[in-house]
Write a protein that holds these residues in place. Sequence first.
Motif, PDB file in Angstrom:
ATOM      1  N   HIS A 195      -3.072   9.444   6.539  1.00 35.50           N
ATOM      2  CA  HIS A 195      -3.270   8.415   5.031  1.00 35.50           C
ATOM      3  C   HIS A 195      -3.114   9.584   3.832  1.00 35.50           C
ATOM      4  N   CYS A 196      -2.465   9.016   3.010  1.00 33.59           N
ATOM      5  CA  CYS A 196      -2.307   9.613   1.615  1.00 33.59           C
ATOM      6  C   CYS A 196      -3.717   9.371   0.698  1.00 33.59           C
ATOM      7  N   PRO A 197      -4.082  10.591   0.295  1.00 34.79           N
ATOM      8  CA  PRO A 197      -5.161  10.597  -0.778  1.00 34.79           C
ATOM      9  C   PRO A 197      -5.311  10.008  -1.831  1.00 34.79           C
ATOM     10  N   HIS A 198      -4.256   9.284  -2.141  1.00 32.49           N
ATOM     11  CA  HIS A 198      -4.186   8.410  -3.348  1.00 32.49           C
ATOM     12  C   HIS A 198      -4.656   7.098  -3.146  1.00 32.49           C
ATOM     13  N   ARG A 199      -4.206   6.259  -2.090  1.00 31.15           N
ATOM     14  CA  ARG A 199      -4.639   5.077  -1.901  1.00 31.15           C
ATOM     15  C   ARG A 199      -4.395   4.596  -0.391  1.00 31.15           C
ATOM     16  N   ALA A 200      -4.445   5.770   0.359  1.00 28.87           N
ATOM     17  CA  ALA A 200      -4.336   5.526   1.912  1.00 28.87           C
ATOM     18  C   ALA A 200      -3.139   5.200   2.443  1.00 28.87           C
ATOM     19  N   GLY A 201      -2.016   5.397   1.675  1.00 27.52           N
ATOM     20  CA  GLY A 201      -0.683   5.093   1.995  1.00 27.52           C
ATOM     21  C   GLY A 201      -0.613   5.685   3.498  1.00 27.52           C
ATOM     22  N   PRO A 202       0.380   4.945   4.398  1.00 24.23           N
ATOM     23  CA  PRO A 202       0.688   5.431   5.602  1.00 24.23           C
ATOM     24  C   PRO A 202       1.569   6.612   5.544  1.00 24.23           C
ATOM     25  N   PRO A 205       5.147   6.403   1.023  1.00 27.37           N
ATOM     26  CA  PRO A 205       5.973   5.160   1.030  1.00 27.37           C
ATOM     27  C   PRO A 205       5.151   4.113  -0.019  1.00 27.37           C
ATOM     28  N   LEU A 206       4.039   4.283  -0.672  1.00 26.21           N
ATOM     29  CA  LEU A 206       3.483   3.436  -1.499  1.00 26.21           C
ATOM     30  C   LEU A 206       3.950   3.805  -2.976  1.00 26.21           C
ATOM     31  N   HIS A 207       3.444   5.013  -3.353  1.00 26.34           N
ATOM     32  CA  HIS A 207       3.445   5.475  -4.853  1.00 26.34           C
ATOM     33  C   HIS A 207       4.510   6.801  -4.789  1.00 26.34           C
ATOM     34  N   ASN A 208       5.002   7.340  -3.832  1.00 21.15           N
ATOM     35  CA  ASN A 208       5.792   8.369  -3.995  1.00 21.15           C
ATOM     36  C   ASN A 208       5.276   9.669  -4.311  1.00 21.15           C
ATOM     37  N   TRP A 209       3.844   9.983  -4.029  1.00 24.81           N
ATOM     38  CA  TRP A 209       3.314  11.367  -3.852  1.00 24.81           C
ATOM     39  C   TRP A 209       3.945  12.047  -2.834  1.00 24.81           C
TER      40      TRP A 209
HETATM   41  S1  FES Z   1      -0.881   5.640  -1.786  1.00 24.69           S
HETATM   42 FE1  FES Z   1       0.137   7.340  -1.389  1.00 24.69          FE
HETATM   43  S2  FES Z   1       1.204   7.851  -3.454  1.00 24.69           S
HETATM   44 FE2  FES Z   1      -0.299   5.853  -3.624  1.00 24.69          FE
END
Ligand code: FES
Length: 144
Positions: free
Chosen positions: A65-72, A86-90
């Motif tokens: 999971h992404c450290p931003h908002r736990a994106g997959p 896939p959520l906010h393109n980090w």
């Molecule tokens: S949750 Fe991954 S970039 Fe926002």
Amino acid sequence: MHDTLSRTAVPETADATGPELLEAGFRLVGAASDVPMLEGRRATVDGQRVAVFRLPAGFAAIDAHCPHRAGPLYDGLVADGCVTCPLHNWRIDLASGRVAGQEQVVGVHEVIERAGQLYVRLGASACDRGGDCDHAGEPAAGAA
Ligand code: FES
């Protein structure tokens, strides 16, 4: 979409490397053939969610999971040794776990292919390092 690796029994290999890897702390996560080139799949290793990717040079594994908002991250686009959330393109480097333009770092794990099976040994995850993760409540792989 089938995004989860499923474990099978430890394969009987001619050189018995599977059991040796297990003794060394690796865990069987599934078949290498279930991870298409430049895609990711999720797996659970000792209760921790990881994302396993197939790259032209081999396999890579990071926290799922992404450290931003736990994106997959296992659903992210893979290119140039990085995955894009896939959520906010980090954009996260699959070798170092570094997030481009951010201070966060994603946990990187060892992954080895033996006899067509993938084995992962956990490294330090973002959670272990006191990172900002909020994915503790996600259901176990295959439970949804
Ligand atoms: S949750 Fe991954 S970039 Fe926002």
